[in-house]
Design a protein around this motif. Structure first.
Motif, PDB file in Angstrom:
ATOM      1  N   LEU A  64       8.114  16.670  -2.884  1.00 26.33           N
ATOM      2  CA  LEU A  64       7.537  15.593  -2.074  1.00 26.33           C
ATOM      3  C   LEU A  64       6.673  16.188  -0.968  1.00 26.33           C
ATOM      4  CD1 LEU A  64      10.687  13.297  -1.797  1.00 26.33           C
ATOM      5  CD2 LEU A  64       8.734  13.042  -3.349  1.00 26.33           C
ATOM      6  N   ASN A  65       5.395  15.795  -0.926  1.00 27.26           N
ATOM      7  CA  ASN A  65       4.530  16.295   0.135  1.00 27.26           C
ATOM      8  C   ASN A  65       4.755  15.470   1.412  1.00 27.26           C
ATOM      9  OD1 ASN A  65       3.117  13.887  -0.206  1.00 27.26           O
ATOM     10  ND2 ASN A  65       1.432  14.833  -1.319  1.00 27.26           N
ATOM     11  N   GLN A  66       4.036  15.805   2.445  1.00 26.73           N
ATOM     12  CA  GLN A  66       4.259  15.186   3.752  1.00 26.73           C
ATOM     13  C   GLN A  66       4.044  13.676   3.720  1.00 26.73           C
ATOM     14  OE1 GLN A  66       5.601  16.889   6.275  1.00 26.73           O
ATOM     15  NE2 GLN A  66       5.813  14.882   7.265  1.00 26.73           N
ATOM     16  N   THR A  67       3.042  13.235   2.969  1.00 22.45           N
ATOM     17  CA  THR A  67       2.759  11.796   2.907  1.00 22.45           C
ATOM     18  C   THR A  67       3.897  11.040   2.239  1.00 22.45           C
ATOM     19  OG1 THR A  67       0.393  12.296   2.731  1.00 22.45           O
ATOM     20  CG2 THR A  67       1.092  10.071   2.141  1.00 22.45           C
ATOM     21  N   ALA A  68       4.406  11.568   1.122  1.00 22.19           N
ATOM     22  CA  ALA A  68       5.514  10.914   0.417  1.00 22.19           C
ATOM     23  C   ALA A  68       6.754  10.846   1.295  1.00 22.19           C
ATOM     24  CB  ALA A  68       5.811  11.661  -0.882  1.00 22.19           C
ATOM     25  N   LEU A  69       7.046  11.945   2.006  1.00 17.86           N
ATOM     26  CA  LEU A  69       8.208  11.969   2.901  1.00 17.86           C
ATOM     27  C   LEU A  69       8.027  10.974   4.050  1.00 17.86           C
ATOM     28  CD1 LEU A  69       8.825  15.825   3.037  1.00 17.86           C
ATOM     29  CD2 LEU A  69      10.326  14.117   1.978  1.00 17.86           C
ATOM     30  N   GLU A  70       6.824  10.877   4.555  1.00 18.23           N
ATOM     31  CA  GLU A  70       6.535   9.949   5.654  1.00 18.23           C
ATOM     32  C   GLU A  70       6.791   8.510   5.219  1.00 18.23           C
ATOM     33  OE1 GLU A  70       2.900  10.553   8.188  1.00 18.23           O
ATOM     34  OE2 GLU A  70       2.317   8.668   7.207  1.00 18.23           O
ATOM     35  N   ILE A  71       6.376   8.182   3.994  1.00 18.34           N
ATOM     36  CA  ILE A  71       6.591   6.828   3.479  1.00 18.34           C
ATOM     37  C   ILE A  71       8.079   6.545   3.315  1.00 18.34           C
ATOM     38  CG2 ILE A  71       6.245   5.328   1.468  1.00 18.34           C
ATOM     39  CD1 ILE A  71       3.500   6.705   1.120  1.00 18.34           C
ATOM     40  N   LEU A  72       8.808   7.488   2.760  1.00 18.05           N
ATOM     41  CA  LEU A  72      10.256   7.293   2.580  1.00 18.05           C
ATOM     42  C   LEU A  72      10.957   7.096   3.924  1.00 18.05           C
ATOM     43  CD1 LEU A  72      11.188   9.850  -0.231  1.00 18.05           C
ATOM     44  CD2 LEU A  72      11.207   7.352  -0.390  1.00 18.05           C
ATOM     45  N   GLU A  73      10.585   7.892   4.893  1.00 14.02           N
ATOM     46  CA  GLU A  73      11.211   7.789   6.216  1.00 14.02           C
ATOM     47  C   GLU A  73      10.885   6.458   6.887  1.00 14.02           C
ATOM     48  OE1 GLU A  73       9.845  11.249   8.242  1.00 14.02           O
ATOM     49  OE2 GLU A  73      10.996  12.637   6.963  1.00 14.02           O
ATOM     50  N   ILE A 108       0.841  -1.208   0.000  1.00 12.43           N
ATOM     51  CA  ILE A 108       0.000   0.000   0.000  1.00 12.43           C
ATOM     52  C   ILE A 108       0.873   1.253   0.000  1.00 12.43           C
ATOM     53  CG2 ILE A 108      -1.665   1.333   1.348  1.00 12.43           C
ATOM     54  CD1 ILE A 108      -2.849  -1.083  -0.122  1.00 12.43           C
ATOM     55  N   ASP A 109       1.936   1.239   0.775  1.00  9.06           N
ATOM     56  CA  ASP A 109       2.816   2.404   0.842  1.00  9.06           C
ATOM     57  C   ASP A 109       3.434   2.723  -0.518  1.00  9.06           C
ATOM     58  OD1 ASP A 109       2.339   2.930   3.474  1.00  9.06           O
ATOM     59  OD2 ASP A 109       4.155   1.953   4.230  1.00  9.06           O
ATOM     60  N   VAL A 110       3.873   1.692  -1.225  1.00  6.88           N
ATOM     61  CA  VAL A 110       4.457   1.914  -2.556  1.00  6.88           C
ATOM     62  C   VAL A 110       3.404   2.492  -3.501  1.00  6.88           C
ATOM     63  CG1 VAL A 110       5.372   0.760  -4.619  1.00  6.88           C
ATOM     64  CG2 VAL A 110       6.295   0.202  -2.361  1.00  6.88           C
ATOM     65  N   PHE A 111       2.195   1.937  -3.459  1.00  5.56           N
ATOM     66  CA  PHE A 111       1.120   2.425  -4.331  1.00  5.56           C
ATOM     67  C   PHE A 111       0.798   3.895  -4.038  1.00  5.56           C
ATOM     68  CE2 PHE A 111      -3.599   2.689  -5.205  1.00  5.56           C
ATOM     69  CZ  PHE A 111      -3.461   2.744  -6.588  1.00  5.56           C
ATOM     70  N   LEU A 114      12.845   2.461  -0.514  1.00  4.53           N
ATOM     71  CA  LEU A 114      11.478   2.043  -0.799  1.00  4.53           C
ATOM     72  C   LEU A 114      11.458   0.572  -1.208  1.00  4.53           C
ATOM     73  CD1 LEU A 114       8.866   3.741  -0.729  1.00  4.53           C
ATOM     74  CD2 LEU A 114       9.009   3.900  -3.226  1.00  4.53           C
ATOM     75  N   PRO A 115      10.523  -0.250  -0.669  1.00  3.40           N
ATOM     76  CA  PRO A 115      10.441  -1.669  -1.055  1.00  3.40           C
ATOM     77  C   PRO A 115      10.258  -1.821  -2.556  1.00  3.40           C
ATOM     78  CG  PRO A 115       9.042  -1.221   0.842  1.00  3.40           C
ATOM     79  CD  PRO A 115       9.512   0.110   0.340  1.00  3.40           C
ATOM     80  N   GLN A 116      10.819  -2.876  -3.116  1.00  7.89           N
ATOM     81  CA  GLN A 116      10.722  -3.106  -4.553  1.00  7.89           C
ATOM     82  C   GLN A 116       9.831  -4.309  -4.844  1.00  7.89           C
ATOM     83  OE1 GLN A 116      12.235  -1.525  -7.447  1.00  7.89           O
ATOM     84  NE2 GLN A 116      12.342   0.135  -5.944  1.00  7.89           N
TER      85      GLN A 116
END
Length: 398
Positions: free
Chosen positions: A283-292, A239-242, A298-300
């Protein structure tokens, strides 16, 4: 046309001088292997004036001699015999079909065509998938149609394949249109490689394309996906990658090479795999949160796996359960497919969602294109769903 003429023929990134002859159903295209460069070859003359070039004249005269021989003997001229005549009667260099080997079939050549396209496309998954899918369908078509070069050179081939696509494969107009375009590229490939010559009217055949209904997610649906607290440790990364792809409009081939990207002042910078242009995505807050969450690693996942898993997760937790109708055109008839919204969501819908949400906030296309890597506005428009008009205020913040 009863006499041969000089003609330019493009093969890959090069343009060659060729001798071309056409009369009734007889066509001959002889590649002189002379790469044409107007800046160095008889500079200042028009192409028509190049007929005075002694080298060109020799090729023209040789082909003319062959045609005269055919007329005297009452024979129809053809490509193979013309090349053999040039080889046996002159010191001009031509490439003849290899002898002593089994003759290659249409499907053998199509495999060669696919192999060349794979090298050209690199790891661009979606484009490769289109060519491989057509290859599979063409093999199925060949079982009953028995493809030959003679059949390829008949307009009925396209009509037969079109009907096969509608009736046997259930394809819609846009899919058939794309496949016909690829088949015409295959015919040009055969001509460029001097396998055979095709009638010019074949290249005029086409199936009209229709604007597709673009399936996108609205901000509330993205929230529903992202903030669901039922995911296990295997589902959460999917879900995070999507969602990350939604927040960045990244093509799957670029996601595969995200390790080559760099982040400066919360801006993701990467060379777009397909267009070779640099993309810059704030990168908005959500994208940064996922990366962190993954320490910027990021999972492949494989494309097929990601598509399969997001659908399974949506069904498991009954997400995106609103009723949805998608219209499409098949053989000029508008049809409707009904289901749940989740049934129509794929990984690539992340890209159309990103673009649509920004356009609906009146974000200038000049600001969107550097983020998506599009070179043409017309291409960008194919992703947009102008019926969607969510009330969003802060980009795609959720």
């Amino acid at each position: 046309m009863k006499v041969p003429v000089i003609k330019l023929n493009k093969s890959g990134k090069y343009t060659y001088v060729c001798v071309y002859y056409k009369h009734r159903n007889n066509r001959i295209l002889v590649n002189t292997n002379i790469e044409y460069d107007p800046n160095t070859m008889d500079k200042g003359l028009t192409f028509e004036e190049q007929y005075g070039n002694p080298t060109y004249r020799r090729w023209l005269n040789t082909v003319s001699d062959y045609l005269t021989t055919c007329r005297l003997r009452g024979k129809e001229p053809n490509q193979k015999e013309c090349l053999e005549y040039i080889q046996h009667n002159t010191d001009l260099q031509v490439r003849l079909p290899e002898s002593g080997k089994p003759e290659k079939t249409v499907m053998n050549y199509f495999q060669d065509f696919i192999n060349e396209k794979e090298k050209e496309l690199g790891s661009h998954y979606n484009s490769q998938r289109v060519y491989n899918s057509l290859h599979t369908n063409l093999k199925e078509f060949d079982k009953t149609y028995k493809l030959t070069f003679e059949k390829l050179n008949n307009i009925n081939f396209f009509y037969e394949f079109r009907d096969f696509s509608y009736k046997k494969l259930g394809h819609i107009d846009n899919t058939v249109s794309k496949n016909i375009s690829i088949l015409k590229a295959f015919l040009r490939y055969l001509q460029d490689n001097e396998v055979t010559i095709f009638k010019s009217k074949l290249f005029k055949f086409s199936i009209p394309k229709h604007r597709s209904q673009v399936v996108t997610l609205n901000p509330d649906e993205i929230k529903e996906i992202y903030y669901c607290d039922k995911y296990d440790k295997f589902e959460r990364p999917v879900i995070d990658v999507f969602v990350f792809l939604i927040m960045t409009a990244m093509r799957f081939c670029d996601y595969e090479e995200i390790h080559n990207a760099r982040i400066e002042n919360n801006i993701l910078i990467k060379v777009n795999k397909k267009t070779k242009t640099e993309i810059t995505v704030p990168l908005n807050q959500t994208a940064l949160e996922i990366l962190e969450r993954y320490n910027h690693e990021l999972p492949q996942f494989a494309n097929a796996y990601l598509n399969r898993e997001i659908k399974a997760i949506f069904r498991k937790y009954d997400l995106l359960k609103s009723d949805y109708k998608k219209t499409y055109v098949k053989n000029k008839r508008e049809l409707t497919k009904e289901g749940k919204k989740r049934d129509f969501i794929t990984v690539h819908k992340s890209r159309s969602t990103f673009i649509t949400l920004l356009i609906n906030q009146n974000t200038p296309l000049s600001e969107i294109m550097p983020m998506t890597g599009h070179k043409l506005v017309s291409t960008l428009n194919t992703y947009t769903d102008k019926k969607l008009n969510p009330d969003v205020t802060d980009k795609i913040k959720i």
